[in-house]
Design a protein around this motif. Structure first.
Motif, PDB file in Angstrom:
ATOM      1  N   CYS A 152       0.853  -1.201   0.000  1.00  8.98           N
ATOM      2  CA  CYS A 152       0.000   0.000   0.000  1.00  8.98           C
ATOM      3  C   CYS A 152       0.881   1.241   0.000  1.00  8.98           C
ATOM      4  O   CYS A 152       1.699   1.415   0.905  1.00  8.98           O
ATOM      5  N   GLU A 153       0.687   2.101  -0.993  1.00  8.94           N
ATOM      6  CA  GLU A 153       1.542   3.290  -1.095  1.00  8.94           C
ATOM      7  C   GLU A 153       0.706   4.557  -1.261  1.00  8.94           C
ATOM      8  O   GLU A 153      -0.187   4.607  -2.102  1.00  8.94           O
ATOM      9  N   LEU A 154       1.045   5.554  -0.445  1.00 12.92           N
ATOM     10  CA  LEU A 154       0.419   6.870  -0.591  1.00 12.92           C
ATOM     11  C   LEU A 154       1.501   7.923  -0.409  1.00 12.92           C
ATOM     12  O   LEU A 154       2.187   7.957   0.617  1.00 12.92           O
ATOM     13  N   THR A 155       1.687   8.754  -1.420  1.00 18.72           N
ATOM     14  CA  THR A 155       2.658   9.852  -1.317  1.00 18.72           C
ATOM     15  C   THR A 155       1.974  11.121  -1.807  1.00 18.72           C
ATOM     16  O   THR A 155       1.689  11.273  -2.997  1.00 18.72           O
ATOM     17  N   TRP A 156       1.673  12.012  -0.867  1.00 19.30           N
ATOM     18  CA  TRP A 156       0.970  13.247  -1.194  1.00 19.30           C
ATOM     19  C   TRP A 156       1.775  14.454  -0.729  1.00 19.30           C
ATOM     20  O   TRP A 156       2.784  14.326  -0.036  1.00 19.30           O
ATOM     21  N   LYS A 157       1.227  15.615  -1.107  1.00 14.72           N
ATOM     22  CA  LYS A 157       1.867  16.872  -0.714  1.00 14.72           C
ATOM     23  C   LYS A 157       0.973  17.600   0.293  1.00 14.72           C
ATOM     24  O   LYS A 157      -0.127  18.050  -0.055  1.00 14.72           O
ATOM     25  N   ARG A 158       1.415  17.612   1.521  1.00 12.03           N
ATOM     26  CA  ARG A 158       0.717  18.410   2.553  1.00 12.03           C
ATOM     27  C   ARG A 158       1.800  19.257   3.216  1.00 12.03           C
ATOM     28  O   ARG A 158       2.467  18.809   4.135  1.00 12.03           O
ATOM     29  N   ASN A 159       1.965  20.451   2.699  1.00 11.10           N
ATOM     30  CA  ASN A 159       3.106  21.266   3.113  1.00 11.10           C
ATOM     31  C   ASN A 159       2.739  22.240   4.242  1.00 11.10           C
ATOM     32  O   ASN A 159       1.646  22.200   4.806  1.00 11.10           O
ATOM     33  N   SER A 208       9.568  14.600   9.275  1.00  9.70           N
ATOM     34  CA  SER A 208      10.810  14.940   8.574  1.00  9.70           C
ATOM     35  C   SER A 208      10.757  16.364   8.020  1.00  9.70           C
ATOM     36  O   SER A 208      11.081  17.317   8.712  1.00  9.70           O
ATOM     37  N   LEU A 209      10.271  16.525   6.796  1.00  9.25           N
ATOM     38  CA  LEU A 209      10.271  17.861   6.193  1.00  9.25           C
ATOM     39  C   LEU A 209       9.477  18.884   7.008  1.00  9.25           C
ATOM     40  O   LEU A 209       9.754  20.069   6.958  1.00  9.25           O
ATOM     41  N   LEU A 210       8.481  18.365   7.745  1.00  4.02           N
ATOM     42  CA  LEU A 210       7.588  19.286   8.464  1.00  4.02           C
ATOM     43  C   LEU A 210       7.905  19.368   9.956  1.00  4.02           C
ATOM     44  O   LEU A 210       7.059  19.748  10.760  1.00  4.02           O
ATOM     45  N   GLU A 211       9.133  19.000  10.327  1.00  2.00           N
ATOM     46  CA  GLU A 211       9.432  18.916  11.767  1.00  2.00           C
ATOM     47  C   GLU A 211       9.299  20.250  12.495  1.00  2.00           C
ATOM     48  O   GLU A 211       9.052  20.276  13.695  1.00  2.00           O
ATOM     49  N   ASP A 212       9.415  21.345  11.761  1.00  2.00           N
ATOM     50  CA  ASP A 212       9.260  22.641  12.429  1.00  2.00           C
ATOM     51  C   ASP A 212       7.819  23.145  12.366  1.00  2.00           C
ATOM     52  O   ASP A 212       7.511  24.235  12.862  1.00  2.00           O
ATOM     53  N   VAL A 213       6.961  22.377  11.720  1.00  3.07           N
ATOM     54  CA  VAL A 213       5.593  22.834  11.481  1.00  3.07           C
ATOM     55  C   VAL A 213       4.560  22.042  12.283  1.00  3.07           C
ATOM     56  O   VAL A 213       3.617  22.609  12.831  1.00  3.07           O
ATOM     57  N   ILE A 214       4.739  20.714  12.353  1.00  5.75           N
ATOM     58  CA  ILE A 214       3.720  19.869  12.998  1.00  5.75           C
ATOM     59  C   ILE A 214       4.369  18.967  14.049  1.00  5.75           C
ATOM     60  O   ILE A 214       5.578  18.720  13.998  1.00  5.75           O
ATOM     61  N   ASP A 239       5.198  14.215   2.184  1.00  2.00           N
ATOM     62  CA  ASP A 239       6.332  15.067   1.805  1.00  2.00           C
ATOM     63  C   ASP A 239       6.626  15.095   0.308  1.00  2.00           C
ATOM     64  O   ASP A 239       7.679  15.579  -0.114  1.00  2.00           O
ATOM     65  N   TYR A 240       5.719  14.552  -0.488  1.00  2.00           N
ATOM     66  CA  TYR A 240       5.961  14.501  -1.932  1.00  2.00           C
ATOM     67  C   TYR A 240       5.624  15.862  -2.573  1.00  2.00           C
ATOM     68  O   TYR A 240       5.141  16.775  -1.913  1.00  2.00           O
ATOM     69  N   SER A 241       5.851  15.943  -3.891  1.00  2.00           N
ATOM     70  CA  SER A 241       5.671  17.216  -4.598  1.00  2.00           C
ATOM     71  C   SER A 241       4.284  17.393  -5.202  1.00  2.00           C
ATOM     72  O   SER A 241       3.945  18.484  -5.678  1.00  2.00           O
TER      73      SER A 241
END
Ligand SMILES: NC(=O)c1ccc[n+]([C@@H]2O[C@H](COP(=O)([O-])OP(=O)(O)OC[C@H]3O[C@@H](n4cnc5c(N)ncnc54)[C@H](O)[C@@H]3O)[C@@H](O)[C@H]2O)c1
Length: 342
Positions: A152-159, A208-214, A239-241
């Motif tokens: 099962c794979e899900l890669t979305w962009k929630r920035n 990861s990418l959002l460690e300062d946000v959430i 964290d995808y584009s």
């Protein structure tokens, strides 16, 4: 509870997803939206003006009105309180996913629905995608042989902008988690709905990418196992584009099955397609199942035969919550966690 001839809907929560619910309800003959509620007055009034309905600030006032069905589209931590209040007010209830933020809350809801004459369903609209329906049919008809593995794979962009647009998102207390409880939950639901609930899971989450946000996770990986040892590999990231369709790959004895929001392929051959566009960046990732979901709900209420009624998620909506909760626990214990099935 008797339902009036014209079915009256009230919507609590006039945020991002509310327009999809409104559009689905408007297409149902004999149904209309008569009330809405939001503590954000501007959003509530805009929704009320667009849908020509009464606006309420306090959801208890909406529940005291003559609506037949209440749709709850509020932040996750409010779902339990609002579902219980709506059932108490003898309203039929449609609640957005997740069913609740904890298993204990889900159990309270299941008990309340069992004690109530009102109908309750959780919005797992992807079950109503033609590709999902076709695969369910093939699996239930035992046409694909033994399942050897599932991916099962899900890669979305929630920035950052996504999370900053609604303060409750990104908080353990109010969202109940991150990519697993909000975005990947439809895929987790499809595992138990199409095949069965795994019996154990080991998983890891990270921010990861959002460690300062959430404070919740923006990525997760897990290995689950079915009772007979079949592995279920789960990967989810915010964290995808862009927002490509989530993919489930089933390694069946009789063929490799690929399931997306729109398409069902077996050994690369297109078996079913709903033909929707999946333009990047558009909210097509929500699918077009809401309409069929609503129709099935209303048909069940009216006693009209509809082959899609059994697709409605009731107490079984707890399975996805159970699975993701055990992933969170496994992350903390670094051990396999047992997963139970409703
Ligand atoms: N099924 C799907 O595919 C899908 C897609 C998107 C969102 N959702 C779900 O829909 C729900 C709402 O998500 P969203 O993205 O629209 O969120 P949002 O933040 O855009 O909207 C939520 C709304 O609820 C309102 N609200 C908060 N507290 C309230 C209260 N006490 N009374 C009345 N209104 C209140 C907020 O002001 C806001 O307008 C969540 O459960 C989310 O997971 C489901």
């Amino acid at each position: 509870m008797l339902v009036s001839k014209m079915i009256k809907f009230g919507i609590i929560g006039c945020g991002s997803i509310s327009g999809i619910h409104a559009a689905a309800i408007q297409k149902i003959e004999g149904a209309k939206i008569t009330a809405c509620c939001d503590i954000n007055i501007e959003k509530g009034l805009i929704f009320a003006s667009r849908n020509q309905c009464q606006y309420y600030y306090d959801y208890q006032e909406l529940l005291a009105s003559d609506v037949d069905i209440v749709t709850i589209a509020t932040p996750h931590f409010l779902h339990k309180e609002m579902v219980l209040a709506a059932l108490q007010a003898e309203k039929h209830v449609i609640c957005e996913k997740p069913m609740a933020v904890t298993i204990e809350e889900a159990n309270e809801i299941i008990k309340a629905t069992a004690d109530s004459d009102c109908l309750y369903a959780v919005c797992f609209q992807n079950r109503f995608n033609p590709s999902f329906i076709e695969l369910k049919h093939l699996i239930d008809g035992e046409q694909l042989g033994h399942l050897k593995g599932l991916k099962c794979e899900l890669t979305w962009k929630r920035n950052k902008e996504y999370y900053q647009s609604a303060k409750w998102k990104g908080s353990w207390e109010k969202e109940g988690g991150g990519v697993l409880i909000n975005q990947a939950i439809h895929t987790l639901d499809a595992i138990s709905w199409l095949i069965e609930q795994p019996t154990r899971v080991k998983g890891k989450i990270m921010t990861s990418l959002l460690e300062d946000v959430i404070e919740v996770e923006d990525a997760a990986m897990a290995t689950a196992q079915m009772a007979d040892g079949v592995p279920v590999v789960i990967f989810a990231s915010n964290d995808y584009s862009s927002d490509p369709t989530p993919l489930m790959t089933f390694d069946f004895e009789e063929g490799l099955v690929e399931l997306t929001m729109n398409d069902l392929r077996i050994d690369g051959n297109l078996i079913k397609s709903s033909g929707n566009s999946q333009e990047e960046g558009k909210k097509d990732v929500w699918g077009d199942g809401h309409q069929r979901f609503y129709r099935a709900f209303v048909n069940q209420l009216k006693g009209i035969e509809d082959p899609l009624i059994p697709l409605l998620a009731h107490a079984d909506a707890k399975n996805a919550l159970e699975l993701l909760t055990r992933i969170y626990q496994s992350n903390a214990t670094n051990k396999w966690e047992l997963v139970s099935e409703i």
